[in-house]
Write a protein that holds these residues in place. Structure first.
Motif, PDB file in Angstrom:
ATOM      1  N   THR A   1       0.846  -1.191   0.000  1.00  8.35           N
ATOM      2  CA  THR A   1       0.000   0.000   0.000  1.00  8.35           C
ATOM      3  C   THR A   1       0.880   1.239   0.000  1.00  8.35           C
ATOM      4  O   THR A   1       2.110   1.134  -0.080  1.00  8.35           O
ATOM      5  CB  THR A   1      -0.965  -0.009   1.204  1.00  8.35           C
ATOM      6  N   TYR A   2       0.252   2.412   0.060  1.00 10.00           N
ATOM      7  CA  TYR A   2       0.988   3.665  -0.104  1.00 10.00           C
ATOM      8  C   TYR A   2       0.577   4.671   0.969  1.00 10.00           C
ATOM      9  O   TYR A   2      -0.542   4.658   1.465  1.00 10.00           O
ATOM     10  CB  TYR A   2       0.701   4.295  -1.471  1.00 10.00           C
ATOM     11  N   PHE A   3       1.493   5.553   1.290  1.00 12.94           N
ATOM     12  CA  PHE A   3       1.192   6.708   2.125  1.00 12.94           C
ATOM     13  C   PHE A   3       2.202   7.803   1.803  1.00 12.94           C
ATOM     14  O   PHE A   3       3.385   7.514   1.689  1.00 12.94           O
ATOM     15  CB  PHE A   3       1.249   6.370   3.622  1.00 12.94           C
ATOM     16  N   PRO A   4       1.750   9.039   1.631  1.00 17.00           N
ATOM     17  CA  PRO A   4       0.365   9.528   1.644  1.00 17.00           C
ATOM     18  C   PRO A   4      -0.430   9.005   0.442  1.00 17.00           C
ATOM     19  O   PRO A   4       0.129   8.402  -0.468  1.00 17.00           O
ATOM     20  CB  PRO A   4       0.525  11.050   1.564  1.00 17.00           C
ATOM     21  N   ASN A   5      -1.719   9.283   0.462  1.00 13.39           N
ATOM     22  CA  ASN A   5      -2.565   8.909  -0.660  1.00 13.39           C
ATOM     23  C   ASN A   5      -2.046   9.596  -1.927  1.00 13.39           C
ATOM     24  O   ASN A   5      -1.718  10.784  -1.907  1.00 13.39           O
ATOM     25  CB  ASN A   5      -4.016   9.333  -0.393  1.00 13.39           C
ATOM     26  N   PRO A   6      -1.943   8.868  -3.035  1.00 16.73           N
ATOM     27  CA  PRO A   6      -1.440   9.459  -4.279  1.00 16.73           C
ATOM     28  C   PRO A   6      -2.164  10.742  -4.690  1.00 16.73           C
ATOM     29  O   PRO A   6      -1.534  11.657  -5.248  1.00 16.73           O
ATOM     30  CB  PRO A   6      -1.671   8.343  -5.307  1.00 16.73           C
ATOM     31  N   ALA A   7      -3.451  10.838  -4.415  1.00 19.47           N
ATOM     32  CA  ALA A   7      -4.209  12.038  -4.800  1.00 19.47           C
ATOM     33  C   ALA A   7      -3.700  13.284  -4.079  1.00 19.47           C
ATOM     34  O   ALA A   7      -3.790  14.395  -4.601  1.00 19.47           O
ATOM     35  CB  ALA A   7      -5.695  11.837  -4.506  1.00 19.47           C
ATOM     36  N   VAL A   8      -3.153  13.089  -2.868  1.00 16.10           N
ATOM     37  CA  VAL A   8      -2.603  14.213  -2.108  1.00 16.10           C
ATOM     38  C   VAL A   8      -1.280  14.652  -2.719  1.00 16.10           C
ATOM     39  O   VAL A   8      -1.056  15.849  -2.981  1.00 16.10           O
ATOM     40  CB  VAL A   8      -2.395  13.825  -0.628  1.00 16.10           C
ATOM     41  N   VAL A   9      -0.393  13.697  -2.969  1.00 17.63           N
ATOM     42  CA  VAL A   9       0.941  13.997  -3.493  1.00 17.63           C
ATOM     43  C   VAL A   9       0.863  14.628  -4.876  1.00 17.63           C
ATOM     44  O   VAL A   9       1.605  15.565  -5.202  1.00 17.63           O
ATOM     45  CB  VAL A   9       1.800  12.717  -3.534  1.00 17.63           C
ATOM     46  N   LEU A  10      -0.061  14.142  -5.691  1.00 16.85           N
ATOM     47  CA  LEU A  10      -0.190  14.641  -7.066  1.00 16.85           C
ATOM     48  C   LEU A  10      -1.022  15.916  -7.160  1.00 16.85           C
ATOM     49  O   LEU A  10      -1.222  16.453  -8.243  1.00 16.85           O
ATOM     50  CB  LEU A  10      -0.791  13.552  -7.951  1.00 16.85           C
ATOM     51  N   GLY A  11      -1.532  16.396  -6.017  1.00 16.62           N
ATOM     52  CA  GLY A  11      -2.272  17.652  -6.000  1.00 16.62           C
ATOM     53  C   GLY A  11      -3.691  17.558  -6.506  1.00 16.62           C
ATOM     54  O   GLY A  11      -4.357  18.585  -6.675  1.00 16.62           O
ATOM     55  N   LYS A  12      -4.178  16.333  -6.728  1.00 15.46           N
ATOM     56  CA  LYS A  12      -5.546  16.187  -7.229  1.00 15.46           C
ATOM     57  C   LYS A  12      -6.575  16.435  -6.125  1.00 15.46           C
ATOM     58  O   LYS A  12      -7.662  16.942  -6.386  1.00 15.46           O
ATOM     59  CB  LYS A  12      -5.734  14.788  -7.827  1.00 15.46           C
ATOM     60  N   LYS A  13      -6.228  16.032  -4.899  1.00 13.42           N
ATOM     61  CA  LYS A  13      -7.120  16.232  -3.746  1.00 13.42           C
ATOM     62  C   LYS A  13      -6.273  16.689  -2.548  1.00 13.42           C
ATOM     63  O   LYS A  13      -6.002  15.909  -1.631  1.00 13.42           O
ATOM     64  CB  LYS A  13      -7.872  14.942  -3.412  1.00 13.42           C
ATOM     65  N   PRO A  14      -5.831  17.943  -2.557  1.00 14.17           N
ATOM     66  CA  PRO A  14      -4.942  18.412  -1.478  1.00 14.17           C
ATOM     67  C   PRO A  14      -5.578  18.365  -0.100  1.00 14.17           C
ATOM     68  O   PRO A  14      -4.871  18.296   0.901  1.00 14.17           O
ATOM     69  CB  PRO A  14      -4.622  19.855  -1.896  1.00 14.17           C
ATOM     70  N   ASN A  15      -6.911  18.401  -0.036  1.00 14.66           N
ATOM     71  CA  ASN A  15      -7.612  18.353   1.256  1.00 14.66           C
ATOM     72  C   ASN A  15      -8.226  16.981   1.517  1.00 14.66           C
ATOM     73  O   ASN A  15      -9.232  16.867   2.212  1.00 14.66           O
ATOM     74  CB  ASN A  15      -8.684  19.435   1.307  1.00 14.66           C
TER      75      ASN A  15
END
Length: 309
Positions: free
Chosen positions: A54-68
């Motif tokens: 698995t991964y941390f942080p969530n990929p959406a956070v790192v890629l800026g798609k869902k910063p919140n």
């Protein structure tokens, strides 16, 4: 279960290979559980360790798609839940921009094959890996002869006509529909936090509350009053929690305040866990202290009925 956060430390961990699955596993819902159970089942059949990647942080956070982005489970809760399925190894990859640029083929070769020596791979219908999300069941199926592993696809688990997913669970939590969320999670939704000092108004009206500091990235259900179980010091207590803005008083800032029934002690600095059972009403502004006390008395009675079912 052994938790590993550095691939460099496990170069010789899997001489006989591994049975593995990979995913974000946020919330560990009923769909995830089928992946975990199948991975363990196949590992026992082949006599090799079971592995979750698995991964941390969530990929959406790192890629800026869902910063919140808000998580359904904290990392510690996720680790505890995965451990409960009998998984031997949990690999938590630090998701970085560099990792996001690794091609699916390189991810397969360098991580899944050269490091984890996968002999069997279980993948969900909606999981993708590698740059541009190119890694999926089809890609794994195409390379199985080259690397000598087997792969299987786990289709979506359905609730009525909807696919069980973290997004669907978030939708129920946003509406305070805890019973629906429980069906998809396979358990009540949990919130953990550290007790901190509050305004101490509850004590003056006979309903003392523990004011929780909850991590900013934890998803909270909709504003309102909930019946809950409260866990601390290895024991369960009944209680009710208000998630809201205290409109009868200052109305400033979001608070998570739990009234623990039949308990009067000092919990400052302690971490407690709330097991959210049912939303019993929306938050409202009262005309005065007496009206608030009357409603809290009714809320306690309602919560006790809910928690005794």
């Amino acid at each position: 279960m052994k938790i590993i956060r550095s691939l460099e430390s496990i170069q010789n961990e899997f001489p006989k290979g591994s049975s593995l699955t990979l995913g974000n596993f946020d919330g560990i819902h009923v769909g995830h559980q089928t992946l975990l159970l199948r991975t363990v089942e196949k590992a026992k059949e082949l006599g090799i360790p079971s592995v979750v990647v698995t991964y941390f942080p969530n990929p959406a956070v790192v890629l800026g798609k869902k910063p919140n982005f808000k998580y359904l489970s904290s990392e510690s809760e996720k680790e505890e839940l995965i451990c409960g399925f009998g998984i031997d190894y949990l690999i938590v990859l630090d998701f970085t921009i560099s990792l996001s640029k690794m091609s699916a083929e390189d991810f397969l070769e360098k991580i899944m094959m050269n490091t984890l020596h996968a002999k069997h791979i279980v993948i969900g219908y909606n999981h993708f890996f590698g740059a541009e999300r190119r890694g999926d069941f089809t890609l794994l199926d195409n390379y199985k002869a080259k690397y000598g592993y087997t792969v299987e696809l786990r289709e979506a688990v359905l609730k009525k006509d909807s696919k069980i997913s973290s997004s669907l669970i978030r939708g129920f939590l946003d509406k305070g529909e805890m019973e629906e969320a429980k069906i998809l999670l396979g358990r009540n939704y949990h919130i953990s936090g550290t007790v901190m000092e509050g305004a101490k108004r509850g004590r003056t009206i006979g309903f003392p509350t523990a004011n929780l500091r909850v991590p900013n990235d934890k998803l909270l259900p909709s504003v309102g009053v909930y019946a809950c179980f409260v866990k601390f010091n290895g024991k369960d207590h009944k209680g009710m929690v208000n998630i809201g803005f205290n409109p009868t008083f200052d109305g400033l800032g979001l608070h998570v305040e739990v009234n623990i029934f039949d308990f009067d002690g000092n919990l400052y600095g302690k971490e407690i866990e709330l097991e959210m059972v049912k939303k019993i009403r929306d938050e409202q502004k009262f005309s005065g202290i007496d009206a608030l006390k009357n409603q809290l008395t009714k809320d306690r009675e309602t919560s006790l009925r809910v928690l005794q079912l």
